[in-house]
Design a protein around this motif. Sequence first.
Motif, PDB file in Angstrom:
ATOM      1  N   MET A  50       0.806  -1.200   0.000  1.00  0.00           N
ATOM      2  CA  MET A  50       0.000   0.000   0.000  1.00  0.00           C
ATOM      3  C   MET A  50       0.854   1.271   0.000  1.00  0.00           C
ATOM      4  O   MET A  50       0.418   2.311   0.474  1.00  0.00           O
ATOM      5  CB  MET A  50      -0.939   0.010   1.202  1.00  0.00           C
ATOM      6  CG  MET A  50      -2.042  -1.009   1.161  1.00  0.00           C
ATOM      7  SD  MET A  50      -3.175  -0.641  -0.178  1.00  0.00           S
ATOM      8  CE  MET A  50      -3.850  -2.241  -0.454  1.00  0.00           C
ATOM      9  N   ASN A  51       2.063   1.178  -0.520  1.00  0.00           N
ATOM     10  CA  ASN A  51       2.924   2.360  -0.582  1.00  0.00           C
ATOM     11  C   ASN A  51       2.297   3.483  -1.394  1.00  0.00           C
ATOM     12  O   ASN A  51       2.562   4.648  -1.137  1.00  0.00           O
ATOM     13  CB  ASN A  51       4.297   2.006  -1.146  1.00  0.00           C
ATOM     14  CG  ASN A  51       5.171   1.333  -0.101  1.00  0.00           C
ATOM     15  OD1 ASN A  51       4.930   1.470   1.091  1.00  0.00           O
ATOM     16  ND2 ASN A  51       6.171   0.614  -0.553  1.00  0.00           N
ATOM     17  N   PHE A  52       1.466   3.123  -2.388  1.00  0.00           N
ATOM     18  CA  PHE A  52       0.855   4.168  -3.210  1.00  0.00           C
ATOM     19  C   PHE A  52      -0.061   5.054  -2.371  1.00  0.00           C
ATOM     20  O   PHE A  52      -0.206   6.247  -2.648  1.00  0.00           O
ATOM     21  CB  PHE A  52       0.123   3.581  -4.423  1.00  0.00           C
ATOM     22  CG  PHE A  52      -1.219   2.980  -4.130  1.00  0.00           C
ATOM     23  CD1 PHE A  52      -2.381   3.722  -4.323  1.00  0.00           C
ATOM     24  CD2 PHE A  52      -1.338   1.674  -3.692  1.00  0.00           C
ATOM     25  CE1 PHE A  52      -3.622   3.173  -4.059  1.00  0.00           C
ATOM     26  CE2 PHE A  52      -2.577   1.121  -3.434  1.00  0.00           C
ATOM     27  CZ  PHE A  52      -3.729   1.872  -3.616  1.00  0.00           C
ATOM     28  N   VAL A  69      -0.835  10.395   0.057  1.00  0.00           N
ATOM     29  CA  VAL A  69      -1.043  11.268   1.212  1.00  0.00           C
ATOM     30  C   VAL A  69       0.131  12.240   1.354  1.00  0.00           C
ATOM     31  O   VAL A  69      -0.063  13.433   1.606  1.00  0.00           O
ATOM     32  CB  VAL A  69      -1.266  10.440   2.497  1.00  0.00           C
ATOM     33  CG1 VAL A  69      -1.217  11.318   3.736  1.00  0.00           C
ATOM     34  CG2 VAL A  69      -2.596   9.699   2.416  1.00  0.00           C
ATOM     35  N   SER A  70       1.338  11.753   1.176  1.00  0.00           N
ATOM     36  CA  SER A  70       2.517  12.612   1.251  1.00  0.00           C
ATOM     37  C   SER A  70       2.443  13.728   0.207  1.00  0.00           C
ATOM     38  O   SER A  70       2.743  14.888   0.499  1.00  0.00           O
ATOM     39  CB  SER A  70       3.782  11.781   1.059  1.00  0.00           C
ATOM     40  OG  SER A  70       4.920  12.599   1.081  1.00  0.00           O
ATOM     41  N   SER A  71       2.034  13.381  -0.994  1.00  0.00           N
ATOM     42  CA  SER A  71       1.894  14.362  -2.068  1.00  0.00           C
ATOM     43  C   SER A  71       0.836  15.412  -1.724  1.00  0.00           C
ATOM     44  O   SER A  71       1.021  16.608  -1.992  1.00  0.00           O
ATOM     45  CB  SER A  71       1.526  13.648  -3.373  1.00  0.00           C
ATOM     46  OG  SER A  71       1.308  14.571  -4.399  1.00  0.00           O
ATOM     47  N   LEU A  72      -0.274  14.978  -1.112  1.00  0.00           N
ATOM     48  CA  LEU A  72      -1.304  15.927  -0.695  1.00  0.00           C
ATOM     49  C   LEU A  72      -0.747  16.912   0.331  1.00  0.00           C
ATOM     50  O   LEU A  72      -1.005  18.108   0.259  1.00  0.00           O
ATOM     51  CB  LEU A  72      -2.511  15.186  -0.105  1.00  0.00           C
ATOM     52  CG  LEU A  72      -3.409  14.464  -1.095  1.00  0.00           C
ATOM     53  CD1 LEU A  72      -4.397  13.565  -0.357  1.00  0.00           C
ATOM     54  CD2 LEU A  72      -4.144  15.457  -1.987  1.00  0.00           C
ATOM     55  N   PHE A  73       0.037  16.389   1.278  1.00  0.00           N
ATOM     56  CA  PHE A  73       0.611  17.249   2.309  1.00  0.00           C
ATOM     57  C   PHE A  73       1.589  18.257   1.705  1.00  0.00           C
ATOM     58  O   PHE A  73       1.565  19.440   2.039  1.00  0.00           O
ATOM     59  CB  PHE A  73       1.301  16.429   3.400  1.00  0.00           C
ATOM     60  CG  PHE A  73       1.861  17.279   4.497  1.00  0.00           C
ATOM     61  CD1 PHE A  73       1.013  17.894   5.411  1.00  0.00           C
ATOM     62  CD2 PHE A  73       3.219  17.494   4.597  1.00  0.00           C
ATOM     63  CE1 PHE A  73       1.524  18.707   6.420  1.00  0.00           C
ATOM     64  CE2 PHE A  73       3.738  18.304   5.597  1.00  0.00           C
ATOM     65  CZ  PHE A  73       2.892  18.913   6.512  1.00  0.00           C
ATOM     66  N   VAL A  74       2.432  17.787   0.799  1.00  0.00           N
ATOM     67  CA  VAL A  74       3.400  18.681   0.156  1.00  0.00           C
ATOM     68  C   VAL A  74       2.672  19.767  -0.636  1.00  0.00           C
ATOM     69  O   VAL A  74       3.033  20.941  -0.594  1.00  0.00           O
ATOM     70  CB  VAL A  74       4.360  17.880  -0.758  1.00  0.00           C
ATOM     71  CG1 VAL A  74       5.165  18.790  -1.654  1.00  0.00           C
ATOM     72  CG2 VAL A  74       5.277  17.003   0.076  1.00  0.00           C
ATOM     73  N   THR A  75       1.616  19.387  -1.324  1.00  0.00           N
ATOM     74  CA  THR A  75       0.879  20.334  -2.165  1.00  0.00           C
ATOM     75  C   THR A  75       0.066  21.335  -1.353  1.00  0.00           C
ATOM     76  O   THR A  75       0.066  22.530  -1.650  1.00  0.00           O
ATOM     77  CB  THR A  75      -0.052  19.573  -3.133  1.00  0.00           C
ATOM     78  OG1 THR A  75       0.739  18.687  -3.935  1.00  0.00           O
ATOM     79  CG2 THR A  75      -0.805  20.531  -4.044  1.00  0.00           C
ATOM     80  N   TYR A  76      -0.639  20.846  -0.333  1.00  0.00           N
ATOM     81  CA  TYR A  76      -1.603  21.703   0.375  1.00  0.00           C
ATOM     82  C   TYR A  76      -1.190  22.100   1.794  1.00  0.00           C
ATOM     83  O   TYR A  76      -1.842  22.929   2.414  1.00  0.00           O
ATOM     84  CB  TYR A  76      -2.977  21.030   0.400  1.00  0.00           C
ATOM     85  CG  TYR A  76      -3.506  20.786  -0.990  1.00  0.00           C
ATOM     86  CD1 TYR A  76      -3.873  21.851  -1.810  1.00  0.00           C
ATOM     87  CD2 TYR A  76      -3.608  19.498  -1.496  1.00  0.00           C
ATOM     88  CE1 TYR A  76      -4.338  21.633  -3.098  1.00  0.00           C
ATOM     89  CE2 TYR A  76      -4.081  19.272  -2.782  1.00  0.00           C
ATOM     90  CZ  TYR A  76      -4.440  20.341  -3.576  1.00  0.00           C
ATOM     91  OH  TYR A  76      -4.898  20.122  -4.853  1.00  0.00           O
TER      92      TYR A  76
END
Length: 145
Positions: A1-3, A8-15
């Motif tokens: 489930m790394n994706f 989630v990491s990408s969402l945090f970086v973006t927002y």
Amino acid sequence: MNFIKETVSSLFVTYGTLNPFELCEHLNIKIILSNLGNEIKGFFQRTHGCEMIHINSEIEEHEMKYVCAHELGHAILHSNMSISYFIENPLQVKNKFEIQADKFAAEILINNDIKDQGYGELNIEQISSLIRVPAKLIKYKLNIN
């Protein structure tokens, strides 16, 4: 489930947030609170380019946050699924897509350093009660089957 972790990491970086309500605002997903009865806590709906998360107004605030995170998981991870697929394939949905949405919720709602937060000898249920998330999310976050 790394994706899921990567998403989630990408969402945090973006927002700059992992608050599910704030993420919905950034992603233009409407939150609708209404009395959904005793059986339904919430659901995700996509119609004519509009995305909505319906949350039962009769549940407690901390549970609303979990429901929002779970349904946001459906919105992001299962964007190509229609409601008819979920209705026609309920067993497959429960065994795969619902678990993925819960794992998404776990990544959003539980700090990555949960192991280091000094819970000592507390069991999963006690930690669940303390941080106000379902025990299954803690198990997913800690990779406990």
